[in-house]
Design an enzyme around this catalytic site. Structure first.
Site, short mmCIF file in Angstrom:
data_model
loop_
_atom_site.label_atom_id
_atom_site.label_comp_id
_atom_site.label_asym_id
_atom_site.label_seq_id
_atom_site.Cartn_x
_atom_site.Cartn_y
_atom_site.Cartn_z
N GLU A 124 0.88 -1.30 -0.13
CA GLU A 124 0.09 -0.03 0.01
C GLU A 124 0.91 1.21 -0.04
OE1 GLU A 124 -2.81 0.27 3.22
OE2 GLU A 124 -3.74 2.27 2.22
N ASN A 268 -2.45 -6.40 5.30
CA ASN A 268 -2.36 -7.46 4.28
C ASN A 268 -3.20 -8.52 4.75
OD1 ASN A 268 -0.21 -5.94 3.13
ND2 ASN A 268 0.74 -6.73 4.92
N HIS A 300 -6.44 -2.04 15.14
CA HIS A 300 -6.84 -1.11 13.85
C HIS A 300 -6.63 -2.11 12.75
CE1 HIS A 300 -6.63 2.41 11.19
NE2 HIS A 300 -5.96 1.66 10.47
N GLU A 301 -5.44 -2.84 12.77
CA GLU A 301 -5.43 -3.66 11.38
C GLU A 301 -6.19 -4.81 11.30
OE1 GLU A 301 -3.35 -2.15 9.58
OE2 GLU A 301 -2.39 -0.53 11.12
N1 ARG Z 1 -3.12 0.84 5.79
C1 ARG Z 1 -2.08 1.09 6.58
C2 ARG Z 1 -2.89 1.60 7.92
O1 ARG Z 1 -3.45 0.53 8.59
C3 ARG Z 1 -1.26 2.19 6.16
C4 ARG Z 1 -0.43 1.97 4.93
C5 ARG Z 1 0.34 2.96 4.63
N2 ARG Z 1 1.53 2.94 3.69
C6 ARG Z 1 2.19 3.69 3.10
N3 ARG Z 1 2.97 3.29 2.47
N4 ARG Z 1 1.90 4.96 3.09
O2 ARG Z 1 -3.04 2.55 8.23
ZN ZN Z 2 -5.41 1.81 8.42
#
Ligand code: ARG
Ligand code: ZN
Length: 877
Positions: A124, A268, A300-301
């Protein structure tokens, strides 16, 4: 290099082709990893036939390419720009590619890289394109089958998303594992890990009776730091079942800790990857705050599995769809299992300091931006935290029950799809019957709304007239603002009774605590049957992310601090009272006038210390003055020296006046009980440590003694670190230096503790600290390649040491710019983030403005990554 171009939300189109299934094979090697991809591709039904196939790809060396088994000739495809183009493709086909990538050259930590010898990925937002050619956008959702091949001795553990389906030996000492992920997902949720890892394992039975294996994978020496994260995970799984009716959907859930990571963690599918700082804890290495942070990030994850993974974002403009919602979910989770008012106070103080500053600066953007150059720059407080505040407002607007119906509808209607913020808000409107049309503006309008409020009590008619006016300041690209729909929760506190008075508005009885809806630029609310003169308690629980101005007198604030039934506003009244006193002292300092302490603040503190407040964590918050950064946020022009001097003066005055109370608090809250990260213990420690800070502000002999003992007793990191920080921040280098040395030597082997060792030194207020920063940058344990270290040393100095970062000779700015210039080549995402304090130049005096702008210009003269380019251009615009 040509200038990077922005991407616009209004240009969104579905992809010409989508991938339904991806079969990947990784043959791991540090310098030359081979990635084979077989993609099952079909034309998107909403797109015209005959379009070229465009796949993103960066830093890839193509070794072979074939369609339906036929290798393509060089004239049949093109590599350039942002990836690979194949001009003529069938409606449905199999695409086979093989590429080579170099994990060891990957210092950007995006895509596949190595960290402490292990392979890991971060995809991401746009990292998957650094792994293979792919339509790397969230609206392409495919099932994945991934085979990982590696050296059996050095990489015994090979992980990817989903469930393991096959494993075996290969010639040459290699082995493989194949993973199947049956849930269609966008490429940003892909993950791979390979290394010499050890695990702890647990089980969880979901509400429908599914048996799930939980694994936490770490380096062997960290096995004793995993217990808390595992316990947090199980709590989060239960909470999501009870609160949202959502259960986990695979047989296996894995978390891996890695040392080099740009962010906190990544959701992920089935294989969360965490910054080790966001998952590992031990009473001797992690503070209470770290324990709580781990708990909330693990949650959160995990929560993303539904809000993000099962239902994902159509495009990156919708990022807050998953992040705002998921932050709201983790905030509620933490509030439920800890002290709810303290959680709210902590979240709001952080929000009002950091997000307000972002929203008022040159990088301000709506929660749903309409353009960007580099999406990596948009993982911001606005997207995350303001996004969460908006979801909280929605939940309050429609009510808890309708909110739950709305989220059920959202998850069932859009399961397996990539959707938009409107889709989410529509579900809430449908489930509640509310008109949320005007409310949607919160997503498109940047800037912090300000409400000017005033009120009058009409004694003769027993009426209270409240007038609210709203305005949102102009932000870059948005000069005109419209009125927002702002829910204002309030009460009227009777000055005689000290109680919330019954609220009657337009003949309707609303109870004693109600929400009124501000929708116009200006609106009047007439409360009738108000039996005594009230002080209004406005924006209770911070019911909207706005700045509220009301001409409170100091007596009003002292009154609210003592009597408001809303815990949040009781705390906030104390903060406002302190701010008024600080204002005077800042002015006195600037004018060279003698500083005089406002006795009302001392009285208010004495009142707090004497009143039997049973929530110690709340009391600790109420005894904490607004931070220098928050005070700065309130000033028209930031004078860091005056702010520091004024705040120090208040702390010292309070310490002198209330020394015995602080000593008593320390005595009452000492404990020999074995450490546990439980709310009660955490509260007692925080209260005791706040009291100790006051004593150390005057370098009181008893305080110094307690700090030294607390450090030596070595009960837990919370107490040790606090004591050490106070000593290091004092003028007593005779006691600080040996302690710092002992600590550094004892923990030299532990990265997470050494991060703390670095950061607690560079928050010293003393003027010699810049030399210390430079000295520490030369320390063998410092590395620009490790984001945690960069944040601990450079980030902490630039963001948490205002007097020294803003030295009037500009040396602090220079140091930051030098670091940004180096990092721009190594890790653009971290480099761009680090610039933030320089972008705030407009808040300072002219001399500093010039120095800061000069450093931004110096950065701009470099050959820049799109990340740094975008931030610097905005900052200098
Ligand atoms: N989705 C992730 C979270 O739980 C953040 C990932 C952000 N990655 C990045 N390379 N900016 O918040
Ligand atoms: Zn997040």
């Amino acid at each position: 290099m040509s200038e990077p171009q922005p991407i616009y939300l209004s240009d969104y189109r579905p992809p010409a082709y989508r991938v339904t299934h991806a079969e990947l094979t990784f043959d791991l090697d540090p310098a030359a990893t081979r990635v084979k991809a077989r993609l099952h591709v079909e034309r998107h039904p909403q797109r015209e036939a005959g379009a070229s196939l465009e796949l993103e790809g960066e830093q890839l060396t193509l070794r072979s390419i074939a369609i339906d088994g036929q290798p393509l000739g060089e004239e049949e495809y093109k590599i350039g720009g942002t990836g690979l183009t194949v001009h003529r493709v069938p409606e449905t086909f199999l695409l086979d590619t093989e590429v080579e990538i170099a994990p060891d050259d990957n210092t950007a930590l995006s895509g596949l890289y190595r960290s402490s010898g292990m392979y890991c990925t971060q995809c991401e937002a746009e990292g998957f394109r650094r792994i293979t050619f792919y339509p790397d956008r969230p609206d392409v959702m495919a099932t994945f089958s991934t085979t990982v091949i590696g050296d059996a001795a050095s990489l015994p553990v090979l992980l990817s998303n989903g469930n393991p389906v096959e494993r075996g030996e290969l010639p040459g000492g290699r082995h493989f594992v194949t993973w199947d992920d049956p849930h269609p997902k966008p490429s940003y949720l892909f993950a791979l890990v390979a290394g010499d890892l050890k695990k702890i394992e647990d089980r969880f039975t979901t509400m429908s009776g599914r048996d799930v294996t939980l694994q936490l994978w770490v380096e062997e020496e960290n096995l004793d730091k995993t217990e808390h994260a595992m316990a947090s995970l199980k709590r989060a799984m239960t909470w999501d079942e009870e609160t949202y009716g959502r259960e986990y959907d695979l047989d296996l859930f894995m978390i891996v800790a890695v040392n080099d990571f740009n962010m906190g963690a990544m959701e992920n599918k089935g294989l969360n990857i965490f910054n080790s700082a966001a998952v590992l804890t031990h009473p001797h290495t992690a503070t209470d705050a770290a324990f709580q942070r781990v708990e909330s990030i693990v949650a959160h994850e995990y929560f993303h599995n539904w809000s993000g993974n099962r239902v994902t974002c159509r495009d990156w403009f919708q990022l807050s769809l998953k992040e705002g919602f998921t932050v709201f979910r983790d905030q509620c989770f933490s509030a439920d299992i800890n002290s709810a008012p303290v959680k709210r106070i902590e979240d709001v103080s952080f929000f009002r300091t950091a997000q307000f500053a972002e929203d008022a600066g040159p990088t301000a953007h709506p929660v749903r931006p309409d353009h960007y150059i580099e999406i990596g720059n948009f993982y911001t407080l606005t997207i995350y935290e303001k996004g969460a505040q908006i979801v909280r407002m929605l939940s309050n607007l429609v009510g808890e029950a309708a909110f739950r119906r709305g989220s059920d509808l959202y998850f069932s209607r859009f399961d397996g799809q990539a959707v938009t913020i409107e889709d989410f808000v529509d579900c809430m409107a449908e489930a509640s019957g509310e008109d949320l049309g005007q409310f949607l503006l919160w997503y498109s309008q940047a800037g912090t709304p300000e409400i000017d409020a005033h009120g009058e009590y009409d004694y003769a008619n027993a009426e209270y007239r409240l007038i609210l006016r709203q305005r949102t300041p102009a932000t870059p690209g948005q000069s005109e603002k419209q009125a927002l729909h702002i829910p204002v929760r309030l009460g009227l506190v009777g000055t005689k009774s000290g109680r919330d008075l019954p609220l009657t508005l337009d003949g309707e009885a609303l109870g004693t605590d109600a929400v009124i809806h501000l929708r116009e630029d200006e609106q009047e609310f007439l409360f009738t049957d108000v039996s005594e003169a009230p002080v209004p308690s406005l924006l209770r629980d911070f019911s909207a992310p706005v700045k509220l101005h009301f001409p409170y007198g100091r007596e009003d604030l002292a009154f609210l601090q003592a009597h408001d039934s809303d815990g949040f506003n009781r705390w906030d009244a104390g903060q406002r009272l302190a701010l008024l006193a600080l204002d005077d002292l800042i002015a006195a300092h600037r004018n060279g006038v003698e500083k005089v302490m406002d006795s009302r603040v001392v009285d208010a503190f004495r009142g707090l210390l004497e009143a039997q407040i049973d929530d110690k964590a709340v009391l600790a918050q109420m005894l904490t003055l607004p931070s220098e950064a928050y005070i700065a946020e309130q000033q028209p022009l930031v004078d860091v020296d005056a702010i520091h001097a004024a705040r120090t003066f208040v702390r010292q005055s309070l310490a002198l006046a209330l020394r015995d109370d602080f000593l008593r608090i320390i005595e009452e809250n000492r404990s020999d009980a074995p450490y546990a990260p439980e709310p009660e213990q955490i509260a007692a420690r925080s209260l005791k440590n706040v009291a100790l800070s006051y004593l150390m502000a005057i370098e009181d002999e008893a305080g110094l003694e307690i700090a030294q003992q607390q450090f030596a007793a070595d009960r837990n990191m919370t107490d040790v670190r606090h004591a050490l920080t106070l000593m290091v921040h004092s003028s007593r280098s005779d006691i600080a230096d040996p302690a710092l040395k002992t600590f550094g030597e004892r923990w030299a082997h532990d990265r997470l503790v050494m991060d703390q060792w670095f950061s607690l030194q560079v928050t010293r207020p003393q003027a010699d600290v810049l030399d210390r920063v430079k000295f520490l940058m030369e320390h063998p344990a410092f590395s620009l390649k490790n984001p945690n270290r960069v944040r601990a040393l450079i980030g902490t100095f630039a963001n948490q040491n205002p007097v020294n970062f803003h030295r009037d000779d500009g040396a602090g700015y220079r140091l930051l710019a030098d670091t940004v210039i180096e990092l721009n080549r190594l890790n653009p995402e971290i480099a761009a983030r680090l610039i933030t304090p320089l972008t705030r130049w407009a808040r300072f005096d002219e001399a500093r403005q010039e120095l800061m702008r000069a450093e931004l210009e110096r950065i701009r003269a470099e050959e820049l990554s799109p990340n740094v380019y975008e931030v610097v251009e905005k900052a200098l615009a």
